[in-house]
Design a protein around this motif. Sequence first.
Motif, PDB file in Angstrom:
ATOM      1  N   GLY A   1       0.974  -1.161  -0.096  1.00 15.13           N
ATOM      2  CA  GLY A   1       0.131   0.021  -0.037  1.00 15.13           C
ATOM      3  C   GLY A   1       0.605   1.241  -0.060  1.00 15.13           C
ATOM      4  N   THR A   2       2.055   1.205  -0.210  1.00 16.60           N
ATOM      5  CA  THR A   2       2.817   2.453   0.075  1.00 16.60           C
ATOM      6  C   THR A   2       3.347   2.984  -1.490  1.00 16.60           C
ATOM      7  N   PRO A   3       2.889   4.395  -1.761  1.00 14.20           N
ATOM      8  CA  PRO A   3       3.179   4.841  -3.023  1.00 14.20           C
ATOM      9  C   PRO A   3       4.722   5.180  -2.941  1.00 14.20           C
ATOM     10  N   VAL A   4       5.394   5.024  -4.065  1.00  9.74           N
ATOM     11  CA  VAL A   4       6.672   5.208  -4.334  1.00  9.74           C
ATOM     12  C   VAL A   4       6.835   6.229  -5.506  1.00  9.74           C
ATOM     13  N   LEU A   5       7.368   7.471  -5.185  1.00  6.99           N
ATOM     14  CA  LEU A   5       7.357   8.488  -6.083  1.00  6.99           C
ATOM     15  C   LEU A   5       8.758   9.019  -6.549  1.00  6.99           C
TER      16      LEU A   5
ATOM     17  N   THR B   1       5.784   3.402  -8.214  1.00  4.01           N
ATOM     18  CA  THR B   1       4.168   3.611  -8.323  1.00  4.01           C
ATOM     19  C   THR B   1       4.101   4.840  -9.124  1.00  4.01           C
ATOM     20  N   HIS B   2       4.887   5.871  -9.021  1.00 10.57           N
ATOM     21  CA  HIS B   2       4.482   7.250  -9.405  1.00 10.57           C
ATOM     22  C   HIS B   2       5.826   7.984 -10.143  1.00 10.57           C
ATOM     23  N   LEU B   3       5.688   8.551 -10.952  1.00  9.08           N
ATOM     24  CA  LEU B   3       6.789   9.439 -11.603  1.00  9.08           C
ATOM     25  C   LEU B   3       6.499  10.899 -11.813  1.00  9.08           C
ATOM     26  N   LEU B   4       7.519  11.781 -11.648  1.00 13.78           N
ATOM     27  CA  LEU B   4       7.298  12.964 -12.260  1.00 13.78           C
ATOM     28  C   LEU B   4       8.356  13.098 -13.322  1.00 13.78           C
TER      29      LEU B   4
ATOM     30  N   TYR C   1       2.324  19.574  -4.933  1.00 12.39           N
ATOM     31  CA  TYR C   1       1.565  19.488  -6.120  1.00 12.39           C
ATOM     32  C   TYR C   1      -0.040  19.367  -6.247  1.00 12.39           C
ATOM     33  N   GLY C   2      -0.436  18.894  -5.029  1.00 13.69           N
ATOM     34  CA  GLY C   2      -1.953  18.746  -4.941  1.00 13.69           C
ATOM     35  C   GLY C   2      -2.404  17.417  -5.519  1.00 13.69           C
ATOM     36  N   ILE C   3      -1.412  16.347  -5.635  1.00 14.91           N
ATOM     37  CA  ILE C   3      -1.648  15.083  -5.925  1.00 14.91           C
ATOM     38  C   ILE C   3      -1.873  14.346  -4.747  1.00 14.91           C
ATOM     39  N   ASP C   4      -2.782  13.230  -4.814  1.00 14.03           N
ATOM     40  CA  ASP C   4      -3.051  12.033  -3.963  1.00 14.03           C
ATOM     41  C   ASP C   4      -2.800  10.804  -4.480  1.00 14.03           C
ATOM     42  N   THR C   5      -1.213  10.540  -4.012  1.00 16.87           N
ATOM     43  CA  THR C   5      -0.466   9.294  -4.486  1.00 16.87           C
ATOM     44  C   THR C   5      -1.141   7.958  -4.064  1.00 16.87           C
TER      45      THR C   5
ATOM     46  N   ALA D   1      -4.592   7.804  -3.468  1.00 16.82           N
ATOM     47  CA  ALA D   1      -5.712   7.555  -4.119  1.00 16.82           C
ATOM     48  C   ALA D   1      -5.649   7.043  -5.544  1.00 16.82           C
ATOM     49  N   THR D   2      -4.606   7.706  -6.112  1.00 13.02           N
ATOM     50  CA  THR D   2      -4.230   7.065  -7.692  1.00 13.02           C
ATOM     51  C   THR D   2      -3.837   5.674  -7.578  1.00 13.02           C
ATOM     52  N   LEU D   3      -3.038   5.363  -6.623  1.00 11.75           N
ATOM     53  CA  LEU D   3      -2.639   4.008  -6.380  1.00 11.75           C
ATOM     54  C   LEU D   3      -3.872   2.881  -5.913  1.00 11.75           C
ATOM     55  N   GLU D   4      -4.649   3.386  -5.142  1.00 11.43           N
ATOM     56  CA  GLU D   4      -5.960   2.761  -4.868  1.00 11.43           C
ATOM     57  C   GLU D   4      -6.792   2.458  -6.209  1.00 11.43           C
ATOM     58  N   ALA D   5      -7.181   3.776  -6.739  1.00 14.93           N
ATOM     59  CA  ALA D   5      -7.625   3.365  -7.799  1.00 14.93           C
ATOM     60  C   ALA D   5      -7.360   2.588  -8.985  1.00 14.93           C
ATOM     61  N   SER D   6      -5.872   2.470  -9.057  1.00 10.88           N
ATOM     62  CA  SER D   6      -5.375   1.755 -10.199  1.00 10.88           C
ATOM     63  C   SER D   6      -5.843   0.151  -9.762  1.00 10.88           C
ATOM     64  N   ARG D   7      -5.522   0.005  -8.302  1.00  9.04           N
ATOM     65  CA  ARG D   7      -5.713  -1.521  -8.047  1.00  9.04           C
ATOM     66  C   ARG D   7      -7.048  -2.044  -7.860  1.00  9.04           C
ATOM     67  N   THR D   8      -7.914  -1.034  -7.544  1.00  8.50           N
ATOM     68  CA  THR D   8      -9.429  -1.315  -7.831  1.00  8.50           C
ATOM     69  C   THR D   8     -10.034  -1.330  -9.005  1.00  8.50           C
TER      70      THR D   8
END
Length: 286
Positions: free
Chosen positions: A5-9, A35-38, A272-276, A278-285
């Motif tokens: 469950g850990t986002p990694v940016l 899980t996340h990239l800029l 940045y106003g991003i929710d890492t 929520a985006t991870l959970e959305a992808s998984r569900t």
Amino acid sequence: MIDDGTPVLDNHLHLDPDNNRGIDAVRDFARVGGTHLLVVNKPSWHLGVEADAGEDFRPVFDRTVEIVDAASAELEGRAWPVLGVHPGLISRLVDERGYSPERAREIMRGGIDVAAEYVADGRALALKSGRPHYEVDDAVREASNDVMRRAFERAADLECAVQLHAESSEEMSDVTEWAEAVGLAAHRVVKHYAGGRLEGPIPSVISRKDELEVAAERGEPFLMETDYIDDPDRPGAVLGPKTVPRRVAWLLENGYDDAVRNAHVETPARVYGIDTEATLEASRTG
């Protein structure tokens, strides 16, 4: 190990859409828990663009948006573009192409204005600017500072962040004061390739263990990055794409759970106003 469950940016890396590893580097990142990239656009001349006006940067930005879309398809979370003008361009324009510092400034400010269009319509998350990290004469340095101020002005209008490429320092409060003077909050200014201790901008810490320990112990907001440059002539430079996930695992193994949440959930949300999560959970569900 990294908990599922850990986002990694990775807050700052480059992907070459044409000439090097590109999406293969993203797959390496994801394979070890990323899980996340800029994704920051490569310097314009690295993509074959010799700019004479702001509009000339548009192909660079378009290609970056395209490869970021492809990167998102490989990630459990997602990727976002960060677009702007590399501050080293001013030396290329002045020293190699014969432009005056004043004309170079206008070309680069025009590029910032075009990048701001991509943020305004949702195709990019943030802007990139800065000043050379090496010695330049006073006219070039002042022109570079003017370009950076333009980025702050546009970011203030857009309520977005600015990633800065600049000299190594532990004190850059003067820069965040410039940002605040035009209405951009200090926490929207990010110093890329930072050490673990920095006053002023939010440090995007280069993911070496010693610097990460400093940032973790300090307890202030920070981000993590590799500055991977995806250059066929410099494979692996600066750090490889697997580094941030591996450093997150190392931080967790050494009890720095709060620092991981700081760098990968709380600070991205603030800057940045991003929710890492929520985006991870959305992808998984989804």
